[in-house]
Design a protein around this motif. Sequence first.
Motif, PDB file in Angstrom:
ATOM      1  N   ALA A 244     -33.434 -52.120   6.647  1.00 54.07           N
ATOM      2  CA  ALA A 244     -32.187 -52.462   7.348  1.00 54.07           C
ATOM      3  C   ALA A 244     -30.963 -52.054   6.526  1.00 54.07           C
ATOM      4  O   ALA A 244     -29.895 -51.801   7.082  1.00 54.07           O
ATOM      5  N   ASP A 245     -31.165 -51.950   5.198  1.00 55.87           N
ATOM      6  CA  ASP A 245     -30.042 -51.632   4.313  1.00 55.87           C
ATOM      7  C   ASP A 245     -29.539 -50.208   4.597  1.00 55.87           C
ATOM      8  O   ASP A 245     -30.304 -49.251   4.504  1.00 55.87           O
TER       9      ASP A 245
ATOM     10  N   LEU B  74     -27.217 -49.295   9.615  1.00 53.38           N
ATOM     11  CA  LEU B  74     -26.036 -49.295  10.486  1.00 53.38           C
ATOM     12  C   LEU B  74     -25.152 -48.072  10.188  1.00 53.38           C
ATOM     13  O   LEU B  74     -24.687 -47.397  11.105  1.00 53.38           O
ATOM     14  N   GLN B  75     -24.956 -47.774   8.901  1.00 57.44           N
ATOM     15  CA  GLN B  75     -24.109 -46.625   8.545  1.00 57.44           C
ATOM     16  C   GLN B  75     -24.763 -45.312   8.995  1.00 57.44           C
ATOM     17  O   GLN B  75     -24.103 -44.409   9.482  1.00 57.44           O
TER      18      GLN B  75
ATOM     19  N   PRO C 236     -27.451 -51.728  14.756  1.00 58.87           N
ATOM     20  CA  PRO C 236     -28.249 -52.556  13.834  1.00 58.87           C
ATOM     21  C   PRO C 236     -29.724 -52.181  13.839  1.00 58.87           C
ATOM     22  O   PRO C 236     -30.230 -51.618  14.807  1.00 58.87           O
TER      23      PRO C 236
ATOM     24  N   GLY D 126     -23.061 -53.205  16.500  1.00 55.42           N
ATOM     25  CA  GLY D 126     -22.817 -52.309  15.355  1.00 55.42           C
ATOM     26  C   GLY D 126     -21.331 -52.270  15.014  1.00 55.42           C
ATOM     27  O   GLY D 126     -20.941 -52.340  13.847  1.00 55.42           O
TER      28      GLY D 126
ATOM     29  N   LYS E 248     -25.845 -55.943  11.041  1.00 52.53           N
ATOM     30  CA  LYS E 248     -26.772 -54.980  10.442  1.00 52.53           C
ATOM     31  C   LYS E 248     -28.210 -55.147  10.936  1.00 52.53           C
ATOM     32  O   LYS E 248     -28.990 -54.205  10.919  1.00 52.53           O
ATOM     33  N   SER E 249     -28.573 -56.374  11.349  1.00 52.49           N
ATOM     34  CA  SER E 249     -29.985 -56.583  11.717  1.00 52.49           C
ATOM     35  C   SER E 249     -30.118 -57.568  12.867  1.00 52.49           C
ATOM     36  O   SER E 249     -29.409 -58.567  12.939  1.00 52.49           O
TER      37      SER E 249
END
Length: 242
Positions: free
Chosen positions: A20-21, A24-25, A30, A166, A171-172
């Motif tokens: 997940a890290d 999003l970017q 997410p 998003g 993010k998740s």
Amino acid sequence: MCGSASGRVMEVIESLVEKADGFLQRVGRPFVTLSYAQSLDGCISARAGEPLAISGSESLILTHQLRAHHEVILVGIGTILSDDPRLTVRLVEGKNPRPVILDSRLRVPATARVFSQNGRSPMVVTRNGNSQERCRALVEVGATVLTVDPNSRGQVSLHSLLDRLGQMGVKSVMVEGGSRVITSFLLARLADYAVLTVSPVFVGGLRAVSDLNQSDPKCFLRIKNPGHQWLGDDLILWGDLA
Ligand SMILES: NC(=O)c1ccc[n+]([C@@H]2O[C@H](COP(=O)([O-])OP(=O)(O)OC[C@H]3O[C@@H](n4cnc5c(N)ncnc54)[C@H](OP(=O)(O)O)[C@@H]3O)[C@@H](O)[C@H]2O)c1
């Protein structure tokens, strides 16, 4: 508070936190984890509209651990109306995720437990055309009502919703059910990871997944990099969704 997930299951949680890290970017929405408990014959309840406690106590702890590692927990209005879940983290230490409820027609009752338990403003996601009075009643109990584009069936478009989440920096997302929502995420190819509890019973009831319109086995949705672990009598299966 009673316990924590152990052994290989901790690897699952660490692995999904890692996945997940930065997602999003990179992807602009997410990271989505699908997680539910089913019987040997793929059922999540005995009958639509009825709750069924299917997981053992150790797998329930895992579910709470997973909740604590996601920013949002998402369910459909069907699950709210049948189970009236709190959607909180109770069996382990950890933060409650923010509840998100898919509810095109604003059928969620203002008395639902999710509004009084969570401490984080639940988000009711709908499409336009609902009465202002219904919206106001939900806002009064602490909900945020988010209107997004409808899909071709007039329900909440999952693509639009995930784009909006998003943009809010979420993010998740953990998707817990029920059957229609699980099927929609799979159909839209919007689930990135699955953590499934398989309980050793036959139920003969409501299937977790209905028609995915797949006929070519080469194209079947499958879990990649699968892992498994027994927790009590339940088998936990996890992996990446293509
Ligand atoms: N074993 C488990 O882990 C587990 C977990 C959760 C639930 N459950 C069970 O699942 C059952 C409920 O499942 P369900 O299928 O009846 O209801 P559901 O999947 O919880 O909710 C479905 C409803 O959500 C709304 N929705 C809005 N946008 C949608 C979209 N894009 N895709 C799909 N649905 C959308 C629709 O109602 P509108 O058209 O009115 O918006 C739809 O009918 C209950 O029996 C519950 O106990 C089991």
